[in-house]
Design an enzyme around this catalytic site. Sequence first.
Site, PDB file in Angstrom:
ATOM      1  N   PHE A  46       0.806  -1.222   0.000  1.00 11.94           N
ATOM      2  CA  PHE A  46       0.000   0.000   0.000  1.00 11.94           C
ATOM      3  C   PHE A  46       0.837   1.269   0.000  1.00 11.94           C
ATOM      4  CE2 PHE A  46      -0.129  -1.863   4.326  1.00 11.94           C
ATOM      5  CZ  PHE A  46       0.580  -0.903   5.040  1.00 11.94           C
ATOM      6  N   GLY A  49       1.303   3.566  -3.287  1.00  9.50           N
ATOM      7  CA  GLY A  49       0.371   4.598  -3.721  1.00  9.50           C
ATOM      8  C   GLY A  49      -0.174   5.453  -2.592  1.00  9.50           C
ATOM      9  N   HIS A  50       0.225   5.203  -1.355  1.00  9.63           N
ATOM     10  CA  HIS A  50      -0.368   5.909  -0.209  1.00  9.63           C
ATOM     11  C   HIS A  50       0.704   6.316   0.776  1.00  9.63           C
ATOM     12  CE1 HIS A  50      -3.125   6.596   3.240  1.00  9.63           C
ATOM     13  NE2 HIS A  50      -4.018   6.786   2.296  1.00  9.63           N
ATOM     14  N   PHE A  51       1.418   7.254   0.630  1.00 10.50           N
ATOM     15  CA  PHE A  51       1.632   8.158  -0.495  1.00 10.50           C
ATOM     16  C   PHE A  51       3.106   8.077  -0.824  1.00 10.50           C
ATOM     17  CE2 PHE A  51      -1.896   9.846   2.002  1.00 10.50           C
ATOM     18  CZ  PHE A  51      -2.876   9.950   1.038  1.00 10.50           C
ATOM     19  N   VAL A  56       2.104   6.630   4.521  1.00  2.11           N
ATOM     20  CA  VAL A  56       1.363   6.381   5.758  1.00  2.11           C
ATOM     21  C   VAL A  56       0.429   5.197   5.527  1.00  2.11           C
ATOM     22  CG1 VAL A  56       1.486   8.745   6.646  1.00  2.11           C
ATOM     23  CG2 VAL A  56      -0.445   8.075   5.228  1.00  2.11           C
TER      24      VAL A  56
END
EC number: 4.2.1.59
Length: 156
Positions: A46, A49-51, A56
Site C-alpha cells: 500500500f 500509492g499511499h503516499f 502512511v
Amino acid sequence: MKTLDINQIKQYLPHRYPMLLVDRVLTWESGKSITAIKNVTANEEFFNGHFPHKPVMPGVLMIEALAQTAALLSFLTMGQKPDDNSVVYFIGIDGARFKRPVEPGDQLKMEVEILRNARGIWKYKATGSVDGQLALEAELMCTMRTINDAGSTAGQ
C-alpha cells in the site's frame, strides 16, 4: 502468558498476504482481551500509492488490522478455527478516530477487549498505538455465518 506466532495465527485467520495484518499475539485471555502487533515495513504494497512522497498506512487498513485481531480473539475464545463452511463478517464500526499516522518502521500494537457477545454478534473496544502513543481507536462489531446462511441478516 499465552502468545501466538505467525504460523499459529494463520491457523485461526483465513487472511493471507497481502491482507494478513497481524504478525504476533503478545498475550490473550479467552473471553476477555488480546494484544497483538503488526510490524509495518517499507515493503508494504500500500505504500506504493499511499503516499509515495510521505508513506502512511491507510486508516482503513489500520481498522482492518484491529478487526483481524478481534476475529482472532473470537476464534480463540470459541476454541474454533475457520473452515471452508464459515465466513466472518465485519458488520459495524462506531467512534473510529485516528490520532497519529502509522509509517514505515512503526510497530502497531493492537489491543482489543470483548464488550459483549449477544445473538451471534460480537462487539469489541479496540485501540492501536505506536511507541505508547494512541494511533487509532474504535468500537467494532462482527459476526460469523456458515456459507449457507451468509446472505442472512446479522443477528438472525
